[in-house]
Write a protein that holds these residues in place. Sequence first.
Motif, short mmCIF file in Angstrom:
data_model
loop_
_atom_site.label_atom_id
_atom_site.label_comp_id
_atom_site.label_asym_id
_atom_site.label_seq_id
_atom_site.Cartn_x
_atom_site.Cartn_y
_atom_site.Cartn_z
N ASN A 110 1.30 7.36 2.10
CA ASN A 110 1.97 7.17 0.76
C ASN A 110 1.27 6.03 -0.01
O ASN A 110 1.96 5.40 -0.74
N ASP A 111 -0.09 6.31 -0.03
CA ASP A 111 -1.02 5.26 -0.74
C ASP A 111 -0.82 3.82 -0.37
O ASP A 111 -1.23 2.81 -1.23
N THR A 112 -0.24 3.59 0.74
CA THR A 112 -0.10 2.24 1.22
C THR A 112 -0.89 2.16 2.75
O THR A 112 -0.78 2.85 3.70
N THR A 113 -1.78 1.09 2.43
CA THR A 113 -2.94 0.87 3.67
C THR A 113 -2.24 -0.04 4.68
O THR A 113 -2.05 -1.19 4.32
N PHE A 114 -2.14 0.41 5.91
CA PHE A 114 -2.00 -0.60 7.11
C PHE A 114 -3.04 -0.64 7.77
O PHE A 114 -3.66 0.05 8.34
N LYS A 115 -3.25 -2.20 8.18
CA LYS A 115 -4.52 -2.44 9.25
C LYS A 115 -4.07 -3.51 10.24
O LYS A 115 -3.20 -4.14 9.93
N ILE A 116 -4.68 -3.18 11.36
CA ILE A 116 -4.63 -4.08 12.41
C ILE A 116 -6.06 -4.44 12.80
O ILE A 116 -6.85 -3.76 13.21
N PHE A 138 -1.57 -8.13 11.27
CA PHE A 138 -1.21 -7.05 10.12
C PHE A 138 -1.78 -7.20 8.73
O PHE A 138 -1.63 -8.39 8.40
N VAL A 139 -2.41 -6.47 8.00
CA VAL A 139 -2.76 -6.43 6.91
C VAL A 139 -2.09 -5.17 6.16
O VAL A 139 -2.42 -4.11 6.67
N ILE A 140 -1.02 -5.49 5.03
CA ILE A 140 -0.26 -4.18 4.48
C ILE A 140 -0.79 -4.34 2.96
O ILE A 140 -0.35 -5.28 2.27
N ASP A 141 -1.46 -3.27 2.47
CA ASP A 141 -1.73 -3.09 1.12
C ASP A 141 -1.08 -2.20 0.22
O ASP A 141 -1.36 -0.89 0.66
N GLY A 177 9.64 -6.73 5.43
CA GLY A 177 10.73 -6.51 4.43
C GLY A 177 10.24 -6.03 3.30
O GLY A 177 9.46 -5.09 3.36
N GLU A 178 10.44 -6.32 2.12
CA GLU A 178 10.18 -5.66 0.77
C GLU A 178 8.52 -6.09 0.38
O GLU A 178 8.48 -7.13 0.46
N ILE A 179 7.89 -5.09 0.15
CA ILE A 179 6.23 -5.42 -0.36
C ILE A 179 6.55 -4.54 -1.71
O ILE A 179 6.34 -3.27 -2.04
N LYS A 184 -0.10 -7.42 -1.73
CA LYS A 184 -0.81 -7.11 -0.44
C LYS A 184 -0.28 -8.40 0.46
O LYS A 184 -0.28 -9.59 0.01
N LYS A 185 0.36 -8.01 1.83
CA LYS A 185 0.65 -9.04 2.56
C LYS A 185 -0.30 -9.11 4.02
O LYS A 185 -0.56 -7.69 4.43
N GLU A 186 -0.23 -10.19 4.55
CA GLU A 186 -0.95 -10.16 5.98
C GLU A 186 -0.20 -11.29 6.76
O GLU A 186 0.05 -12.31 6.06
N GLY A 187 -0.42 -11.21 8.16
CA GLY A 187 0.10 -12.19 8.80
C GLY A 187 0.30 -11.74 10.35
O GLY A 187 -0.06 -10.67 10.83
N TYR A 188 0.70 -12.68 11.24
CA TYR A 188 0.61 -12.47 12.74
C TYR A 188 2.13 -12.08 13.17
O TYR A 188 2.89 -12.63 12.70
N VAL A 189 2.15 -10.95 14.03
CA VAL A 189 3.56 -10.74 14.65
C VAL A 189 3.28 -10.95 16.09
O VAL A 189 2.29 -10.80 16.55
N LEU A 190 4.21 -11.90 16.63
CA LEU A 190 4.04 -12.27 18.03
C LEU A 190 5.00 -11.75 18.90
O LEU A 190 6.16 -11.24 18.60
#
Length: 230
Positions: A110-116, A138-141, A177-179, A184-190
């Motif tokens: 849906n035009d949102t790119t998810f990256k690991i 994660f990188v979410i654009d 959460g809400e983007i 564009k948000k990125e960060g680590y999930v532990l």
Amino acid sequence: MILFMGFLTIFSTVGFIVGLIFLVFRKTRKKAYWLVPSTLILAIIGFSFMSKPVEELGEREKQPISSANIEPMDSDAQEDSDEDDSTLIEDGNEDDSTVVHELNWSEKKNDTTFKIDRVGIVKDEMESGAEGAIAVHFVIDNGSKKDISTFPNQGTLLTNTKEQIDASLSLSEDIGGEIMSGAKKEGYVLYPIKKLNDPNDIKSIRVKWDFWPDKDVTTNVQDFDINLTW
């Protein structure tokens, strides 16, 4: 100036001694009356002036070393230091207790790119009693025209060693959460691991989390279920 005062001090001292000698003899006693006090005054002035540099030097030695007195690091030594630091950064670990894997997984929904793009495994005893953790970057654009909701930091992970782990919301970075549209948000999930003998034992993971293409519509939930191997 110092040289002149040095000669003046010497001559004044000699003159003072000569004046004292003149006082002994009656014929020269009148000359001694003006020679002794005048040479004494000049000698005192000379000694006072000549003693100043020594006192100032002593004071300087007592002062703490300032930043201006510190010589800069040799350029070759600085380059070696920078190379050592960059090597640690590139390696991503300092010892066998940490392993980092660079990945290139991405998916567009849906035009949102998810990256690991990175997974790190760390062997270190945690307060919860876990023997280590898996950190997934994660990188979410959000390139869509709507605000989305997604929660990788509330997802689940399965290792090839058959341990199922829930993400730690408190230890993870703010990636869920809400983007908003265009953000564009990125960060680590532990994901804390209860049993971990060696970080190299983790050779693959399966990661699951939820995604809402429109945060205002709760019925259109989608889920990610991906497998990553290195």
